[in-house]
Design an enzyme around this catalytic site. Structure first.
Site, PDB file in Angstrom:
ATOM      1  N   CYS A   1       0.881  -1.262   0.091  1.00  0.00           N
ATOM      2  CA  CYS A   1       0.143  -0.061  -0.192  1.00  0.00           C
ATOM      3  C   CYS A   1       0.733   1.198   0.122  1.00  0.00           C
ATOM      4  O   CYS A   1       0.457   2.545  -0.680  1.00  0.00           O
ATOM      5  CB  CYS A   1      -1.039   0.069   1.138  1.00  0.00           C
ATOM      6  SG  CYS A   1      -0.017   0.045   2.775  1.00  0.00           S
TER       7      CYS A   1
ATOM      8  N   ASN B   1      -8.011   4.616  -2.142  1.00  0.00           N
ATOM      9  CA  ASN B   1      -7.564   3.508  -1.480  1.00  0.00           C
ATOM     10  C   ASN B   1      -6.766   2.509  -2.819  1.00  0.00           C
ATOM     11  O   ASN B   1      -7.208   2.889  -4.127  1.00  0.00           O
ATOM     12  CB  ASN B   1      -8.548   2.459  -0.895  1.00  0.00           C
ATOM     13  CG  ASN B   1      -8.355   1.576   0.051  1.00  0.00           C
ATOM     14  OD1 ASN B   1      -6.739   1.437   0.205  1.00  0.00           O
ATOM     15  ND2 ASN B   1      -8.941   0.947   0.898  1.00  0.00           N
TER      16      ASN B   1
ATOM     17  N   HIS C   1      -2.191   0.861   7.354  1.00  0.00           N
ATOM     18  CA  HIS C   1      -2.327   0.907   5.805  1.00  0.00           C
ATOM     19  C   HIS C   1      -2.146   2.272   5.409  1.00  0.00           C
ATOM     20  O   HIS C   1      -2.663   3.421   5.985  1.00  0.00           O
ATOM     21  CB  HIS C   1      -3.917   0.639   5.643  1.00  0.00           C
ATOM     22  CG  HIS C   1      -4.338   0.375   4.256  1.00  0.00           C
ATOM     23  ND1 HIS C   1      -3.661  -0.535   3.486  1.00  0.00           N
ATOM     24  CD2 HIS C   1      -5.412   0.924   3.709  1.00  0.00           C
ATOM     25  CE1 HIS C   1      -4.261  -0.284   2.153  1.00  0.00           C
ATOM     26  NE2 HIS C   1      -5.236   0.446   2.213  1.00  0.00           N
TER      27      HIS C   1
END
Length: 468
Positions: A92, A409, A387
């Site tokens: 991520c 995202n 994250h």
């Protein structure tokens, strides 16, 4: 024989409890006291128990008061771009960092050009560099015993797929970037666990060999030769899993609709990096963090927490959320997205792509309390940055105070709000941790704090884990 066992069990159980509990264990008497103080089962408690045994806790704890239709309006919003998907990997940090870089490129060209970078390419070199960081770290600490904290730090995780924006900056400056079309995703990059486990096992074996060489008083030149041989083997393994990184390629830029807008030309990865980024990233940004356990307006550096041996440790300025929010608003107002990280699993409504502290009422469901504050949650490993996502929008009230935020995202476009996540400001303050912002949006006092000699902190700290 079966009848004897069934007869003895009720007698042996309390005896065994008493036999184990001379200093602090659960004795038979204590167990009886605990059991006697359980509330009398009511119809309501039996219904809750039945529901919990056969249903998702989140479905049962969902707060009806927070289930209203989402307000998707944002007073400040950066231009949208295609949503990426990290698949079953912990990359991520790379996806968010690259989302920021490609958004800045589009902004510099008035949104007429678009580019998507190859995560597979940069991840190849991330893993090679982390392997070298491990091997050299083992050499540097070879005089310490195998159970030393720092030696265990290296052997516990020789390499991972997690990271921070500091890694994007160091790796991209060193190895350049390539378009995704030039080096597409491989299965092993999308699904990192198995190959990473195998490579880590081989690296641990190599690490033991290097420790033995140091114990045998081998000279540094010999150690260097052996490390190079080991990295040659690692490089070969990486090419099998991720492909061979290109050294030159031809590329023409397109717009968001995929229409070609420039003449095709030849690039090296470093030339392509200069074309799309323009110059060095290091020195242009601040990493700021909200850690209420430590004094604000101080700079901290995480020892050994970097992607490359010759790169930059993770360094940040610790700030109140008010300061972090003001810098984020200023950047978004100028059209610049930001790398940011969160404890995304807390109070996350996955179906709606919505984070709010009141999404779920776990306390009422379980007849208990969950009352720790942010500092307490961090200190007890209950919360931390898990994250990284790309901050893209904020909604302000009439007084200029944030009501809610939106992030891009990297879980695919079918997830959440067309691949995005909306979070209330009260959730943002509790579960946002890191933000990477251009220095131009920092106040003079924050810039001065960033110049202070950093306090070194250990990578074992609960807050200093990689974003994945």
């Amino acid at each position: 024989m079966k009848q004897i066992h069934l007869t003895l069990l009720p007698l042996l159980f309390p005896l065994s409890l008493q036999a184990q509990t001379s200093t602090g264990g659960i004795s038979g008497e204590m167990l009886q006291q605990i059991q006697s103080q359980q509330p009398v089962a009511s119809a309501a408690s039996r219904a809750i128990s039945n529901a919990l045994m056969f249903n998702s806790i989140d479905d049962l704890a969902r707060n009806a008061a927070s289930a209203a239709q989402l307000d998707t309006h944002f007073s400040i919003e950066t231009p949208s771009q295609s949503i990426t998907d990290q698949q079953s990997s912990g990359r991520c940090w790379m996806f968010s960092g690259m989302n920021v870089l490609r958004a800045d490129f589009a902004l510099a060209h008035d949104d007429t050009l678009a580019v998507e970078f190859s995560q597979d390419y940069l991840f190849f070199y991330d893993q090679l560099e982390k392997a070298n960081l491990f091997l050299q770290g083992v050499i540097d600490c070879a005089a310490k015993p195998i159970d030393d904290t720092r030696v265990q730090f290296f052997f516990k995780a020789p390499l991972s797929d997690g990271g921070t924006f500091c890694g994007v900056a160091d790796l991209a400056e060193k190895y350049g970037l390539v378009p995704k079309s030039v080096m597409p995703e491989s299965y092993s990059a999308d699904n990192t666990a198995r190959f990473s486990r195998l490579l880590s096992s081989r690296l641990r074996e190599m690490g033991l060999e290097l420790r033995q060489m140091v114990a045998d008083s081998k000279k540094s030149a010999k150690l260097g030769e052996e490390k190079t041989r080991m990295l040659t083997e690692v490089y070969r393994m990486l090419t099998l899993a991720y492909g061979t990184p290109p050294t030159e390629f031809t590329y023409a830029f397109c717009d968001k609709q995929g229409r070609t807008r420039t003449e095709a030309r030849s690039y090296t990865p470093q030339e392509f990096y200069r074309e799309v980024v323009g110059g060095a990233l290091n020195g242009t940004f601040l990493m700021v963090m909200n850690d209420p356990r430590r004094p604000y307006y101080e700079t901290y550096e995480v020892e050994w927490d970097r992607h490359t041996y010759d790169g930059h440790n993770w360094r940040y300025v610790n700030l109140p959320m008010e300061d972090i929010e003001q810098m984020a608003i200023a950047s978004l107002r100028d059209g610049h997205k930001l790398y940011s990280s969160y404890d995304v699993g807390k109070q996350l409504d996955r179906k709606r792509g919505y984070c709010d502290t009141e999404n779920y009422d776990y306390a009422s469901l379980l007849a208990t309390t969950f009352g720790m504050d942010k500092a307490q949650r961090i200190s007890t490993f209950d919360s931390g940055s898990t994250h990284a996502m790309t901050l893209t929008a904020v909604d302000l009230d009439a007084d200029g105070k944030p009501l809610k935020w939106k992030v891009e995202n990297s879980w695919g476009s079918s997830w959440g709000q067309a691949g995005c996540l909306i979070m209330t400001d009260r959730w943002f303050r509790e579960y946002a941790f890191r933000l990477v912002v251009n220095k131009r949006y920092a106040t003079e006092s924050i810039l001065q704090a960033a110049q202070k000699k950093p306090t070194m902190v250990m990578p074992e700290d609960p807050l200093f884990q990689y974003d994945d």
